[in-house]
Design a protein around this motif. Structure first.
Motif, PDB file in Angstrom:
ATOM      1  N   SER A 125       0.739  -1.345  -0.019  1.00 39.06           N
ATOM      2  CA  SER A 125       0.007   0.090   0.008  1.00 39.06           C
ATOM      3  C   SER A 125       1.096   1.206  -0.159  1.00 39.06           C
ATOM      4  CB  SER A 125      -1.019   0.028   1.403  1.00 39.06           C
ATOM      5  OG  SER A 125      -0.396   0.079   2.425  1.00 39.06           O
ATOM      6  N   LEU A 126       0.390   2.430  -0.626  1.00 36.08           N
ATOM      7  CA  LEU A 126       1.173   3.684  -0.787  1.00 36.08           C
ATOM      8  C   LEU A 126       0.677   4.610   0.523  1.00 36.08           C
ATOM      9  CD1 LEU A 126       0.514   4.559  -4.489  1.00 36.08           C
ATOM     10  CD2 LEU A 126       2.739   4.192  -3.354  1.00 36.08           C
ATOM     11  N   PRO A 127       1.853   4.917   1.167  1.00 35.00           N
ATOM     12  CA  PRO A 127       1.657   5.964   2.176  1.00 35.00           C
ATOM     13  C   PRO A 127       0.794   7.085   1.843  1.00 35.00           C
ATOM     14  CG  PRO A 127       3.830   6.231   1.394  1.00 35.00           C
ATOM     15  CD  PRO A 127       3.251   4.949   0.689  1.00 35.00           C
ATOM     16  N   THR A 128       0.195   7.718   2.786  1.00 35.64           N
ATOM     17  CA  THR A 128      -0.642   9.146   2.538  1.00 35.64           C
ATOM     18  C   THR A 128       0.276  10.102   2.806  1.00 35.64           C
ATOM     19  OG1 THR A 128      -2.682   7.965   3.117  1.00 35.64           O
ATOM     20  CG2 THR A 128      -2.551  10.503   2.997  1.00 35.64           C
ATOM     21  N   PRO A 129       0.568  10.760   1.685  1.00 36.03           N
ATOM     22  CA  PRO A 129       1.667  12.312   2.031  1.00 36.03           C
ATOM     23  C   PRO A 129       0.896  13.092   2.990  1.00 36.03           C
ATOM     24  CG  PRO A 129       1.403  11.727  -0.177  1.00 36.03           C
ATOM     25  CD  PRO A 129       0.307  10.682   0.192  1.00 36.03           C
ATOM     26  N   ALA A 130       1.815  13.925   3.923  1.00 37.16           N
ATOM     27  CA  ALA A 130       1.410  14.591   5.017  1.00 37.16           C
ATOM     28  C   ALA A 130       1.079  16.200   4.391  1.00 37.16           C
ATOM     29  CB  ALA A 130       2.521  14.839   5.897  1.00 37.16           C
ATOM     30  N   THR A 131       1.230  16.285   3.297  1.00 36.72           N
ATOM     31  CA  THR A 131       1.041  17.609   2.744  1.00 36.72           C
ATOM     32  C   THR A 131      -0.016  17.747   1.521  1.00 36.72           C
ATOM     33  OG1 THR A 131       2.962  17.893   1.280  1.00 36.72           O
ATOM     34  CG2 THR A 131       3.125  18.449   3.584  1.00 36.72           C
ATOM     35  N   ARG A 132      -0.627  18.519   1.288  1.00 34.67           N
ATOM     36  CA  ARG A 132      -1.397  18.696  -0.054  1.00 34.67           C
ATOM     37  C   ARG A 132      -0.536  18.882  -1.333  1.00 34.67           C
ATOM     38  NH1 ARG A 132      -6.037  17.090  -1.763  1.00 34.67           N
ATOM     39  NH2 ARG A 132      -4.610  16.418  -3.320  1.00 34.67           N
ATOM     40  N   ALA A 133       0.722  19.327  -1.043  1.00 33.50           N
ATOM     41  CA  ALA A 133       1.533  19.447  -2.278  1.00 33.50           C
ATOM     42  C   ALA A 133       2.205  18.126  -2.429  1.00 33.50           C
ATOM     43  CB  ALA A 133       2.568  20.415  -2.049  1.00 33.50           C
ATOM     44  N   GLY A 134       2.124  17.379  -1.439  1.00 38.20           N
ATOM     45  CA  GLY A 134       2.758  15.954  -1.706  1.00 38.20           C
ATOM     46  C   GLY A 134       1.719  15.068  -2.199  1.00 38.20           C
ATOM     47  N   GLN A 135       0.654  15.447  -1.783  1.00 43.01           N
ATOM     48  CA  GLN A 135      -0.459  14.398  -2.560  1.00 43.01           C
ATOM     49  C   GLN A 135      -0.694  14.883  -3.771  1.00 43.01           C
ATOM     50  OE1 GLN A 135      -2.486  11.815  -0.600  1.00 43.01           O
ATOM     51  NE2 GLN A 135      -2.877  11.500  -2.705  1.00 43.01           N
ATOM     52  N   ASP A 136      -0.374  16.016  -4.457  1.00 42.59           N
ATOM     53  CA  ASP A 136      -0.641  16.535  -5.749  1.00 42.59           C
ATOM     54  C   ASP A 136       0.443  15.754  -6.513  1.00 42.59           C
ATOM     55  OD1 ASP A 136      -2.909  18.077  -5.145  1.00 42.59           O
ATOM     56  OD2 ASP A 136      -1.727  19.823  -5.032  1.00 42.59           O
ATOM     57  N   GLY A 137       1.673  15.770  -5.887  1.00 46.75           N
ATOM     58  CA  GLY A 137       2.801  15.293  -6.508  1.00 46.75           C
ATOM     59  C   GLY A 137       2.516  13.625  -6.798  1.00 46.75           C
ATOM     60  N   LEU A 138       2.023  12.893  -5.748  1.00 49.31           N
ATOM     61  CA  LEU A 138       1.675  11.586  -6.049  1.00 49.31           C
ATOM     62  C   LEU A 138       0.509  11.483  -6.833  1.00 49.31           C
ATOM     63  CD1 LEU A 138       2.182   8.882  -5.066  1.00 49.31           C
ATOM     64  CD2 LEU A 138       0.495   8.948  -3.286  1.00 49.31           C
ATOM     65  N   PRO A 173      16.063   2.314   3.741  1.00 46.80           N
ATOM     66  CA  PRO A 173      16.306   1.702   2.840  1.00 46.80           C
ATOM     67  C   PRO A 173      15.085   0.705   2.396  1.00 46.80           C
ATOM     68  CG  PRO A 173      18.460   2.094   3.384  1.00 46.80           C
ATOM     69  CD  PRO A 173      17.594   2.290   4.506  1.00 46.80           C
ATOM     70  N   GLU A 174      14.864   0.021   3.538  1.00 44.87           N
ATOM     71  CA  GLU A 174      13.916  -0.950   3.475  1.00 44.87           C
ATOM     72  C   GLU A 174      12.381  -0.515   2.877  1.00 44.87           C
ATOM     73  OE1 GLU A 174      11.858  -4.704   5.915  1.00 44.87           O
ATOM     74  OE2 GLU A 174      13.406  -3.753   6.681  1.00 44.87           O
ATOM     75  N   GLY A 175      12.105   0.787   3.746  1.00 49.68           N
ATOM     76  CA  GLY A 175      10.925   1.450   3.576  1.00 49.68           C
ATOM     77  C   GLY A 175      10.907   2.020   2.238  1.00 49.68           C
ATOM     78  N   VAL A 176      12.065   2.512   1.600  1.00 48.95           N
ATOM     79  CA  VAL A 176      12.240   3.021   0.089  1.00 48.95           C
ATOM     80  C   VAL A 176      11.728   1.904  -0.702  1.00 48.95           C
ATOM     81  CG1 VAL A 176      13.854   4.034  -1.488  1.00 48.95           C
ATOM     82  CG2 VAL A 176      13.934   4.934   0.802  1.00 48.95           C
ATOM     83  N   VAL A 177      12.475   0.758  -0.483  1.00 51.16           N
ATOM     84  CA  VAL A 177      12.213  -0.421  -1.537  1.00 51.16           C
ATOM     85  C   VAL A 177      10.568  -0.603  -1.382  1.00 51.16           C
ATOM     86  CG1 VAL A 177      12.248  -2.847  -1.542  1.00 51.16           C
ATOM     87  CG2 VAL A 177      14.188  -1.201  -1.274  1.00 51.16           C
ATOM     88  N   GLU A 178       9.991  -0.602  -0.223  1.00 55.95           N
ATOM     89  CA  GLU A 178       8.555  -1.008  -0.258  1.00 55.95           C
ATOM     90  C   GLU A 178       7.695   0.127  -0.890  1.00 55.95           C
ATOM     91  OE1 GLU A 178       6.675  -3.528   0.949  1.00 55.95           O
ATOM     92  OE2 GLU A 178       8.571  -4.435   1.241  1.00 55.95           O
ATOM     93  N   LEU A 179       8.386   1.446  -0.809  1.00 59.07           N
ATOM     94  CA  LEU A 179       7.742   2.473  -1.421  1.00 59.07           C
ATOM     95  C   LEU A 179       7.819   2.310  -3.205  1.00 59.07           C
ATOM     96  CD1 LEU A 179       6.070   5.402  -1.523  1.00 59.07           C
ATOM     97  CD2 LEU A 179       8.220   6.374  -1.523  1.00 59.07           C
ATOM     98  N   LEU A 180       8.685   2.062  -3.468  1.00 62.47           N
ATOM     99  CA  LEU A 180       9.130   1.656  -4.958  1.00 62.47           C
ATOM    100  C   LEU A 180       8.375   0.412  -5.416  1.00 62.47           C
ATOM    101  CD1 LEU A 180      12.932   1.896  -5.300  1.00 62.47           C
ATOM    102  CD2 LEU A 180      11.344   3.701  -6.006  1.00 62.47           C
ATOM    103  N   ARG A 181       8.022  -0.609  -4.665  1.00 68.60           N
ATOM    104  CA  ARG A 181       7.191  -1.490  -5.135  1.00 68.60           C
ATOM    105  C   ARG A 181       5.815  -1.234  -5.160  1.00 68.60           C
ATOM    106  NH1 ARG A 181       9.448  -5.885  -0.709  1.00 68.60           N
ATOM    107  NH2 ARG A 181      11.169  -7.090  -1.943  1.00 68.60           N
ATOM    108  N   ALA A 182       5.357  -0.551  -4.052  1.00 67.35           N
ATOM    109  CA  ALA A 182       4.037  -0.257  -4.101  1.00 67.35           C
ATOM    110  C   ALA A 182       3.784   0.835  -5.267  1.00 67.35           C
ATOM    111  CB  ALA A 182       3.723   0.890  -2.906  1.00 67.35           C
TER     112      ALA A 182
END
Length: 273
Positions: free
Chosen positions: A3-16, A258-267
């Protein structure tokens, strides 16, 4: 499916949202040490997380490009990352020495200008300056890094060396870039923000994600902020570290190293489909 994390900011959510809506125009920018590779006492022994290559190979064909942006020489990052001749990584580039060097997976070649003469000058003077300090010098070709992590008191050694190393760098036309128990002496005008901005412009990126963990990644964060103001959505990711809080405070998403980065890339790869 991750699952993808939810960005903490509006700008981050727009980027995602922009990345997911048009992945074929997205640029994925990644630091190496502390982001794709765990931090180790000897940087020569740093290697990409064992699941990083499969995650990158799963995502890279679905986006415009993946750029690993590092202070290391490009060839060292390619070797330590295992990036050469990996199916699926044809869209990957390594921007080494903060963009002064470039390795392209399509050609397997490194392009670079001549090194700054000040680097050789400070390299010659460092042994006398560091004698007995318990530090370790990493040769980076176009830069020199002094690590204090092995000293009896790493933070005290870092603090004690910051001023004399800054003076040494200034005398030879260089600057000092502080990091996690490391002080890097390198030419001015080289930073991850410049490298990221120039590459994003080169490929006409429609959105940009950047993930980093250290102070040297702050210019890349600022570059993403600037891109946002000019209409290119962006997502800032922090590969979590208790040693550096500045990135956590500015990030849209914080992952567990790095483990969390890998999970984000997979997601991301799973979500894009």
């Amino acid at each position: 499916m991750s699952s993808l994390p939810t960005p903490a900011t509006r700008a981050g959510q727009d980027g995602l949202d922009a990345l997911l809506a048009q992945p074929g125009t997205a640029l994925i920018g990644l630091d190496f040490d502390g982001t794709l590779a765990p931090i180790v006492a000897d940087p020569e022994l740093a290697r990409a997380h064992p699941d990083a290559l499969p995650a990158l190979a799963g995502l890279a064909p679905k986006v415009a490009a993946v750029a690993v942006i590092t202070g290391r020489p490009a060839e060292v990052a390619v070797r330590n990352g295992g990036f050469a001749d990996v199916p699926g990584l044809e869209h990957l580039v390594v921007l080494g020495h903060y963009g002064a060097e470039r390795w392209d997976a399509r050609t397997g070649k490194v392009t670079a200008p001549e090194p700054h003469p000040g680097v050789a000058a400070v390299r010659a003077e460092l042994p006398g300056l560091l004698d007995g300090s318990g530090t370790w010098v990493e040769e980076k070709g176009r830069a020199v890094a002094v690590h204090t992590r092995r000293a009896a008191d790493p933070q005290a050694a870092f603090d004690a060396l910051r001023e004399p190393l800054t003076d040494l760098a200034t005398r030879h036309g260089l600057i000092v870039e502080p990091g996690r128990m490391v002080l890097e002496l390198r030419p001015p005008g080289m930073d991850k923000g410049v490298a990221l901005s120039e590459f994003a412009r080169e490929i006409d990126a429609g959105s940009v994600l950047y993930a980093g963990d250290d102070l040297g990644d702050l210019p890349a964060y600022s570059a993403v902020d600037t891109l946002r103001t000019t209409g290119t959505p962006g997502l800032l990711v922090c590969s979590g570290s208790d040693e550096v809080t500045e990135l956590r405070e500015r990030a849209d998403v914080v992952v567990d190293g790095p483990e969390g980065v890998v999970e984000l890339l997979r997601a991301l790869a799973d979500r894009i489909g």
